[in-house]
Write a protein that holds these residues in place. Structure first.
Motif, PDB file in Angstrom:
ATOM      1  N   ILE A 127     -84.542 -40.748  39.845  1.00  0.00           N
ATOM      2  CA  ILE A 127     -84.898 -39.325  39.899  1.00  0.00           C
ATOM      3  C   ILE A 127     -83.700 -38.459  39.528  1.00  0.00           C
ATOM      4  CG2 ILE A 127     -85.613 -37.457  41.443  1.00  0.00           C
ATOM      5  CD1 ILE A 127     -87.219 -39.665  42.992  1.00  0.00           C
ATOM      6  N   GLU A 128     -82.511 -38.848  39.983  1.00  0.00           N
ATOM      7  CA  GLU A 128     -81.302 -38.093  39.642  1.00  0.00           C
ATOM      8  C   GLU A 128     -81.052 -38.119  38.132  1.00  0.00           C
ATOM      9  OE1 GLU A 128     -76.501 -38.052  40.705  1.00  0.00           O
ATOM     10  OE2 GLU A 128     -77.881 -39.354  41.808  1.00  0.00           O
ATOM     11  N   GLN A 129     -81.255 -39.292  37.513  1.00  0.00           N
ATOM     12  CA  GLN A 129     -81.037 -39.378  36.068  1.00  0.00           C
ATOM     13  C   GLN A 129     -82.104 -38.598  35.307  1.00  0.00           C
ATOM     14  OE1 GLN A 129     -80.779 -43.368  34.493  1.00  0.00           O
ATOM     15  NE2 GLN A 129     -80.454 -42.649  32.392  1.00  0.00           N
ATOM     16  N   MET A 130     -83.364 -38.634  35.781  1.00  0.00           N
ATOM     17  CA  MET A 130     -84.418 -37.846  35.149  1.00  0.00           C
ATOM     18  C   MET A 130     -84.076 -36.354  35.189  1.00  0.00           C
ATOM     19  SD  MET A 130     -87.617 -39.839  36.902  1.00  0.00           S
ATOM     20  CE  MET A 130     -88.723 -38.457  36.684  1.00  0.00           C
ATOM     21  N   THR A 131     -83.585 -35.900  36.333  1.00  0.00           N
ATOM     22  CA  THR A 131     -83.208 -34.493  36.464  1.00  0.00           C
ATOM     23  C   THR A 131     -82.064 -34.144  35.522  1.00  0.00           C
ATOM     24  OG1 THR A 131     -83.888 -34.563  38.792  1.00  0.00           O
ATOM     25  CG2 THR A 131     -82.479 -32.729  38.108  1.00  0.00           C
ATOM     26  N   SER A 132     -81.091 -35.041  35.453  1.00  0.00           N
ATOM     27  CA  SER A 132     -79.964 -34.827  34.548  1.00  0.00           C
ATOM     28  C   SER A 132     -80.422 -34.768  33.096  1.00  0.00           C
ATOM     29  CB  SER A 132     -78.927 -35.938  34.742  1.00  0.00           C
ATOM     30  OG  SER A 132     -77.880 -35.832  33.797  1.00  0.00           O
ATOM     31  N   ASN A 133     -81.328 -35.651  32.719  1.00  0.00           N
ATOM     32  CA  ASN A 133     -81.839 -35.646  31.353  1.00  0.00           C
ATOM     33  C   ASN A 133     -82.655 -34.395  31.061  1.00  0.00           C
ATOM     34  OD1 ASN A 133     -80.665 -38.054  30.579  1.00  0.00           O
ATOM     35  ND2 ASN A 133     -82.469 -39.289  31.027  1.00  0.00           N
ATOM     36  N   SER A 134     -83.356 -33.874  32.073  1.00  0.00           N
ATOM     37  CA  SER A 134     -84.109 -32.631  31.887  1.00  0.00           C
ATOM     38  C   SER A 134     -83.171 -31.478  31.563  1.00  0.00           C
ATOM     39  CB  SER A 134     -84.923 -32.312  33.147  1.00  0.00           C
ATOM     40  OG  SER A 134     -85.921 -33.271  33.375  1.00  0.00           O
ATOM     41  N   VAL A 135     -82.084 -31.375  32.323  1.00  0.00           N
ATOM     42  CA  VAL A 135     -81.103 -30.313  32.081  1.00  0.00           C
ATOM     43  C   VAL A 135     -80.468 -30.481  30.709  1.00  0.00           C
ATOM     44  CG1 VAL A 135     -78.901 -29.355  32.860  1.00  0.00           C
ATOM     45  CG2 VAL A 135     -80.666 -29.984  34.540  1.00  0.00           C
ATOM     46  N   ARG A 136     -80.153 -31.720  30.376  1.00  0.00           N
ATOM     47  CA  ARG A 136     -79.529 -32.010  29.084  1.00  0.00           C
ATOM     48  C   ARG A 136     -80.454 -31.642  27.924  1.00  0.00           C
ATOM     49  NH1 ARG A 136     -78.020 -38.245  27.659  1.00  0.00           N
ATOM     50  NH2 ARG A 136     -77.472 -37.993  25.432  1.00  0.00           N
ATOM     51  N   ALA A 137     -81.738 -32.003  28.027  1.00  0.00           N
ATOM     52  CA  ALA A 137     -82.697 -31.670  26.979  1.00  0.00           C
ATOM     53  C   ALA A 137     -82.896 -30.167  26.871  1.00  0.00           C
ATOM     54  CB  ALA A 137     -84.030 -32.356  27.264  1.00  0.00           C
ATOM     55  N   ALA A 138     -82.996 -29.496  28.019  1.00  0.00           N
ATOM     56  CA  ALA A 138     -83.205 -28.051  28.012  1.00  0.00           C
ATOM     57  C   ALA A 138     -82.049 -27.324  27.335  1.00  0.00           C
ATOM     58  CB  ALA A 138     -83.394 -27.546  29.438  1.00  0.00           C
ATOM     59  N   ARG A 139     -80.830 -27.739  27.623  1.00  0.00           N
ATOM     60  CA  ARG A 139     -79.665 -27.090  27.008  1.00  0.00           C
ATOM     61  C   ARG A 139     -79.671 -27.253  25.499  1.00  0.00           C
ATOM     62  NH1 ARG A 139     -75.102 -29.150  31.404  1.00  0.00           N
ATOM     63  NH2 ARG A 139     -75.524 -27.528  32.980  1.00  0.00           N
ATOM     64  N   ARG A 140     -80.249 -28.353  25.011  1.00  0.00           N
ATOM     65  CA  ARG A 140     -80.257 -28.575  23.557  1.00  0.00           C
ATOM     66  C   ARG A 140     -81.281 -27.701  22.844  1.00  0.00           C
ATOM     67  NH1 ARG A 140     -80.077 -28.098  19.275  1.00  0.00           N
ATOM     68  NH2 ARG A 140     -79.671 -29.507  17.523  1.00  0.00           N
ATOM     69  N   ILE A 141     -82.389 -27.389  23.494  1.00  0.00           N
ATOM     70  CA  ILE A 141     -83.434 -26.640  22.792  1.00  0.00           C
ATOM     71  C   ILE A 141     -83.661 -25.233  23.337  1.00  0.00           C
ATOM     72  CG2 ILE A 141     -84.641 -28.744  22.125  1.00  0.00           C
ATOM     73  CD1 ILE A 141     -86.696 -28.168  24.322  1.00  0.00           C
ATOM     74  N   GLY A 142     -83.019 -24.872  24.457  1.00  0.00           N
ATOM     75  CA  GLY A 142     -83.240 -23.533  24.980  1.00  0.00           C
ATOM     76  C   GLY A 142     -82.627 -23.318  26.338  1.00  0.00           C
ATOM     77  N   THR A 143     -83.375 -22.600  27.200  1.00  0.00           N
ATOM     78  CA  THR A 143     -82.875 -22.223  28.516  1.00  0.00           C
ATOM     79  C   THR A 143     -83.921 -22.518  29.575  1.00  0.00           C
ATOM     80  OG1 THR A 143     -81.629 -20.399  27.521  1.00  0.00           O
ATOM     81  CG2 THR A 143     -81.943 -20.345  29.907  1.00  0.00           C
ATOM     82  N   LEU A 144     -83.509 -23.172  30.648  1.00  0.00           N
ATOM     83  CA  LEU A 144     -84.420 -23.468  31.754  1.00  0.00           C
ATOM     84  C   LEU A 144     -84.840 -22.199  32.480  1.00  0.00           C
ATOM     85  CD1 LEU A 144     -82.841 -26.627  33.444  1.00  0.00           C
ATOM     86  CD2 LEU A 144     -85.126 -26.482  32.459  1.00  0.00           C
ATOM     87  N   HIS A 145     -86.106 -22.150  32.886  1.00  0.00           N
ATOM     88  CA  HIS A 145     -86.589 -21.037  33.690  1.00  0.00           C
ATOM     89  C   HIS A 145     -86.314 -21.245  35.166  1.00  0.00           C
ATOM     90  CE1 HIS A 145     -89.064 -18.154  31.253  1.00  0.00           C
ATOM     91  NE2 HIS A 145     -88.686 -19.038  30.354  1.00  0.00           N
ATOM     92  N   GLU A 146     -86.245 -22.488  35.584  1.00  0.00           N
ATOM     93  CA  GLU A 146     -85.974 -22.835  36.972  1.00  0.00           C
ATOM     94  C   GLU A 146     -85.457 -24.259  36.981  1.00  0.00           C
ATOM     95  OE1 GLU A 146     -89.565 -22.375  36.148  1.00  0.00           O
ATOM     96  OE2 GLU A 146     -89.270 -24.447  35.503  1.00  0.00           O
ATOM     97  N   PRO A 147     -84.801 -24.679  38.052  1.00  0.00           N
ATOM     98  CA  PRO A 147     -84.310 -26.063  38.108  1.00  0.00           C
ATOM     99  C   PRO A 147     -85.469 -27.046  37.988  1.00  0.00           C
ATOM    100  CG  PRO A 147     -83.328 -24.729  39.850  1.00  0.00           C
ATOM    101  CD  PRO A 147     -84.414 -23.899  39.245  1.00  0.00           C
ATOM    102  N   PRO A 148     -85.257 -28.173  37.334  1.00  0.00           N
ATOM    103  CA  PRO A 148     -86.315 -29.197  37.240  1.00  0.00           C
ATOM    104  C   PRO A 148     -86.765 -29.627  38.626  1.00  0.00           C
ATOM    105  CG  PRO A 148     -84.502 -29.702  35.751  1.00  0.00           C
ATOM    106  CD  PRO A 148     -84.031 -28.577  36.610  1.00  0.00           C
ATOM    107  N   ALA A 149     -88.088 -29.725  38.809  1.00  0.00           N
ATOM    108  CA  ALA A 149     -88.643 -30.032  40.128  1.00  0.00           C
ATOM    109  C   ALA A 149     -89.384 -31.357  40.098  1.00  0.00           C
ATOM    110  CB  ALA A 149     -89.585 -28.917  40.569  1.00  0.00           C
ATOM    111  N   LEU A 150     -89.150 -32.175  41.121  1.00  0.00           N
ATOM    112  CA  LEU A 150     -89.865 -33.445  41.270  1.00  0.00           C
ATOM    113  C   LEU A 150     -91.273 -33.153  41.769  1.00  0.00           C
ATOM    114  CD1 LEU A 150     -89.830 -36.592  41.321  1.00  0.00           C
ATOM    115  CD2 LEU A 150     -89.095 -36.404  43.715  1.00  0.00           C
TER     116      LEU A 150
END
Length: 373
Positions: free
Chosen positions: A266-289
């Motif tokens: 789950i920690e790696q999934m969250t990290s990958n979500s942040v990483r992907a978001a930074r590449r294509i745009g801006t997160l609206h809120e922290p990734p949620a499980l």
């Protein structure tokens, strides 16, 4: 099961569902996002980023999504004896001398219970209710309800960066090309991006009208990563011998928890979500499980296995151990954890088991024509 047999079953399932896999590279906005995420996540030993297969097809200018009706077709109208019964509850399987011979059903409108006799019985409810029906029938192999699992899901909304502004790309038919960063042995999870611009998937962001292409929300994308659960027999749905649920069936109790390995996934999934978001745009809120069970893809509770050693409920042909002519189906038969939607796998396994039932019926009919007239 042999890989060649599984591949053949998956091929047939793709034909049944009308599965469409967009080619890579693609074009337009989806290709721009795919290319960016491929630069970010692809590498040696990893399956390349592409587009997610979808059970869709075009009929002229209309996009059709496959479903039960697409598989059954006109069976109900053309095949003698085929019938779908609505508002009907399966109470239990009838077992006589170790053989399943039918089921007790209840008409929910009248409350009347009655029996239906059959040469083969298939129980295919879902990952929770299939074992519930078996338990209510007194069919209780050691693994029944155990190894309960579903894929983890971490989701968030992303505002696309200026380079991915939909206005910069030529218009195209409804977009059914979610970007897919696939599961790999070296990365036991998968990521997906569903672009809302020109999307075929309609949704609402607050109770209003579904998003339309002229809305500023077309700059939004749904970002999701999925991970595989660490399997344990102690993760289970259990059933009561004294308490019942709303339908009068054995009441369920869920035992489920995360292991250290799960928390790392789950920690790696969250990290990958942040990483992907930074590449294509801006997160609206922290990734949620997502909450446990919310995917509706729970599986493992009537899992298949090679031998009747107490760790499975059915064999590779989905025949329940210890009861002749009884089969199970649905996501619950999948014996491994997955990091994606299990529909294609479940349909493939069901088709494979169905062909075995047909062979059995055909051989019996040939041997004893008078008995089956």
């Amino acid at each position: 099961m042999p890989a060649a047999e599984m591949d053949a079953a998956l091929d047939h399932a793709e034909r049944l569902l009308g599965t469409m896999t967009p080619p890579t590279p693609g074009h337009g906005l989806p290709e721009a996002v795919r290319s960016a995420l491929a630069d970010e996540f692809d590498g040696p030993g990893l399956t390349p980023t592409g587009f997610m297969p979808t059970a869709t097809h075009w009929e002229g200018d209309t996009l059709r999504f496959s479903g039960t009706g697409g598989i059954l077709g006109d069976l109900e109208a053309t095949v003698p004896g085929f019938e779908l019964r609505t508002e009907t509850l399966a109470r239990r399987v009838i077992v006589e001398n170790g053989t399943a011979v039918g089921a007790v059903l209840e008409d929910r409108r009248s409350g009347r219970s009655y029996e239906v006799r059959a040469r083969h019985v298939v129980v295919c409810a879902d990952g929770l209710r299939t074992p519930q029906v078996l338990y209510a029938s007194g069919i209780r192999p050691a693994a029944l309800g155990r190894y309960l699992n579903e894929h983890f899901q971490v989701t968030s909304f992303v505002s696309l960066a200026d380079e991915f502004n939909p206005a910069l790309f030529p218009p195209e038919p409804r977009n059914v090309r979610p970007v897919l960063t696939p599961f790999s042995d070296a990365r036991p999870m998968q990521g997906g991006v569903m672009l809302l611009a020109n999307s075929a998937y309609r949704m609402s962001l607050g109770g209003g009208d579904p998003l339309d292409d002229g809305d500023a929300s077309a700059r939004l994308a749904v970002l999701a990563w999925y991970g595989a659960k660490d399997l344990r027999s102690t993760d289970a749905v259990e059933f009561s011998d004294t308490e019942t649920d709303f339908y009068g069936m054995p009441r369920m109790r869920i035992r489920y928890s995360h292991t250290d390995r799960d928390r790392a996934t789950i920690e790696q999934m969250t990290s990958n979500s942040v990483r992907a978001a930074r590449r294509i745009g801006t997160l609206h809120e922290p990734p949620a499980l997502a909450a446990g069970g919310s995917s509706l893809h729970y599986q493992g509770t009537v899992r298949m296995g090679e031998t009747d050693d107490g760790s499975s409920v059915c064999d590779p042909w989905l025949r329940v151990w210890g009861v002749d002519n009884l089969h199970v189906g649905g996501n619950g038969v999948i014996p491994t954890s997955t990091a994606s939607n299990p529909t294609l796998t479940t349909v493939a396994l069901a088709w494979r088991a169905a062909t075995a039932i047909v062979r059995s019926l055909t051989s019996t009919r040939s041997a004893t024509p008078a008995a089956t007239a």
